[in-house]
Write an enzyme that holds these catalytic residues in place. Structure first.
Site, PDB file in Angstrom:
ATOM      1  CG  HIS A 198      64.098  35.152  31.280  1.00  0.00           C
ATOM      2  ND1 HIS A 198      63.708  33.885  31.660  1.00  0.00           N
ATOM      3  CD2 HIS A 198      63.107  35.991  31.700  1.00  0.00           C
ATOM      4  CE1 HIS A 198      62.539  33.952  32.264  1.00  0.00           C
ATOM      5  NE2 HIS A 198      62.153  35.218  32.306  1.00  0.00           N
ATOM      6  CD  GLU A 199      62.850  40.015  31.427  1.00  0.00           C
ATOM      7  OE1 GLU A 199      61.823  40.478  30.897  1.00  0.00           O
ATOM      8  OE2 GLU A 199      62.828  39.359  32.490  1.00  0.00           O
ATOM      9  CG  HIS A 219      59.264  37.338  28.860  1.00  0.00           C
ATOM     10  ND1 HIS A 219      58.437  36.248  29.020  1.00  0.00           N
ATOM     11  CD2 HIS A 219      60.031  37.398  29.986  1.00  0.00           C
ATOM     12  CE1 HIS A 219      58.702  35.657  30.177  1.00  0.00           C
ATOM     13  NE2 HIS A 219      59.668  36.336  30.778  1.00  0.00           N
TER      14      HIS A 219
END
Length: 404
Positions: free
Chosen positions: A26-27, A30
């Protein structure tokens, strides 16, 4: 003591491994989109707390592995507050400080001074990475294992249940629910679970004859091997396929990818339906899981994979495939939760950017502060509610009540 350690390893370690892997992806979503837009990034951390090992890349980003495996985070340069959405005054202060330290034009490398559409894409990239991960994992699963469709054949009808009252018989083949064709038993089960108190119209094939039956699912308390005690909607059918009800085929990568996207669509749709039924009072939210429930499920799938066959090679292969499926489902859940319009989540940031795009200025600091506090309260309430469900499913309160 040894038994306790074994149980802890069985439940906690798989949960932490899956959670850390999914949150890191998920990170990373980003991070990769931010780097593509030239955003200056201070740190990418896998885990929290004290650093185990770290290094700095050629763009001055610190990569850190920390000792507490509860996910990870990305820190963009210039983050001023917990919500990462400074108002006009905060932006002016940040711009002045950056220019003073690095010279005019340096602020263009900072996340908060990027165009709104770039910031929105960077924020949306986290949940998108979760969905993409699920597609990849499902693609691997369907390519390796293939697709097996088990037709919804009725084996037994429990007496005194909605199915018995509707007129179901052993041997019936369910072909449609509410006019929508169904191919496998899992589809029927999902429709029943999501329809407590709502009449369902079943079309069945009974020895070549088409018969229409109506049954209303009713909630009942069940003991689930993975979830513990749950109150779940049933109509009283036990399904068991005949030899001719099995269909199996191996999928090529393109077909497997499409099947994976279908699985994500089904999961998102089912989740949205369930949440909507909670808000309309048709569901109590018993099926929502918190960390304890997810950890129990992680331990359950581990135990099932180990017990399926004692051969070490089979255990390893079964564990890998089982955890691929489990990680895909949890990844979808994390993606959905992060898109909720709560200020502390990605969906809340996107909501603030939508306001900024229309109003041509960031959300005022006071509004952000209130939204942040309300968001924290909502998120904490959701976690407490889910944890309460977990404790009830584990029958902890009954256990405590029996102590003197």
């Amino acid at each position: 003591m040894t038994g306790f350690i074994g149980q802890a390893l069985l439940y906690i370690v798989p949960f932490l491994l899956v959670l850390t892997f999914i949150v890191t992806i998920h990170e990373l979503g980003h991070f990769l989109v931010a780097r593509a837009f030239g955003v200056k990034i201070d740190r990418f951390s896998v885990g929290f707390g004290k650093t185990i090992v770290s290094w700095t890349d050629r763009r001055d980003t610190e990569w850190r592995l920390a000792w507490l495996p509860l996910g990870g985070y990305v820190k963009f340069s210039g983050d001023l507050d917990a919500s990462s959405v400074p108002d006009q005054a905060g932006l002016a202060e940040l711009r002045q400080r950056v220019i003073a330290e690095n010279g005019a034009g340096a602020e263009r490398d900072y996340f908060h001074f990027k165009p709104i559409w770039q910031r929105a894409l960077i924020v949306a990239a986290g949940p998108a990475a979760n969905f993409l991960l699920a597609v990849v994992l499902f693609t691997v699963l369907f390519s390796v294992v293939g697709e097996q469709i088990v037709a919804p054949r009725v084996a037994r009808v429990a007496p005194g249940t909605p199915a018995a009252e509707a007129g179901f018989r052993s041997g019936d083949l369910i072909v449609a629910v509410n006019g929508q064709p169904v191919r496998e038993g899992a589809e029927v089960t999902r429709r029943v679970i999501m329809s407590a108190g709502d009449p369902l119209r079943f079309t069945v094939d009974r020895a070549g004859q088409t018969v229409n039956l109506t049954a209303t699912p009713q909630r009942r308390l069940e003991q689930d091997e993975l979830a513990g005690q749950v109150r779940i909607a049933r109509i009283g059918l036990e399904m068991s396929p005949l030899p001719q009800d099995f269909t199996y085929r191996r999928l090529n990568p393109l077909e497997a990818s499409a099947k994976g996207m279908d699985a994500i669509g089904d999961t998102v749709g089912t989740t949205a339906t369930y949440i909507g039924r909670i808000f309309t009072g048709k569901e109590s939210g018993d099926l929502l899981n918190g960390p304890l429930g997810i950890a129990k499920a992680a331990g359950g799938v581990t135990r099932q994979a180990v017990q399926a066959n004692p051969d070490p090679a089979f255990i390893a292969a079964n564990l890998a495939l089982t955890f691929l499926q489990f990680a895909a489902i949890v990844s979808i859940g994390i993606g959905i939760v992060n898109l909720l319009p709560i200020p502390v989540l990605d969906g809340g940031h996107l909501l603030f950017y939508a306001y900024e795009a229309v109003a041509r200025r960031p959300v005022p600091a006071q509004v952000q502060e209130v939204g942040y506090r309300v968001g924290l309260a909502l998120l904490a309430g959701l976690m407490l509610f889910a944890t309460w469900n977990d404790l009830q499913k584990l029958s902890l309160f009954k256990f405590l009540g029996g102590l003197a």
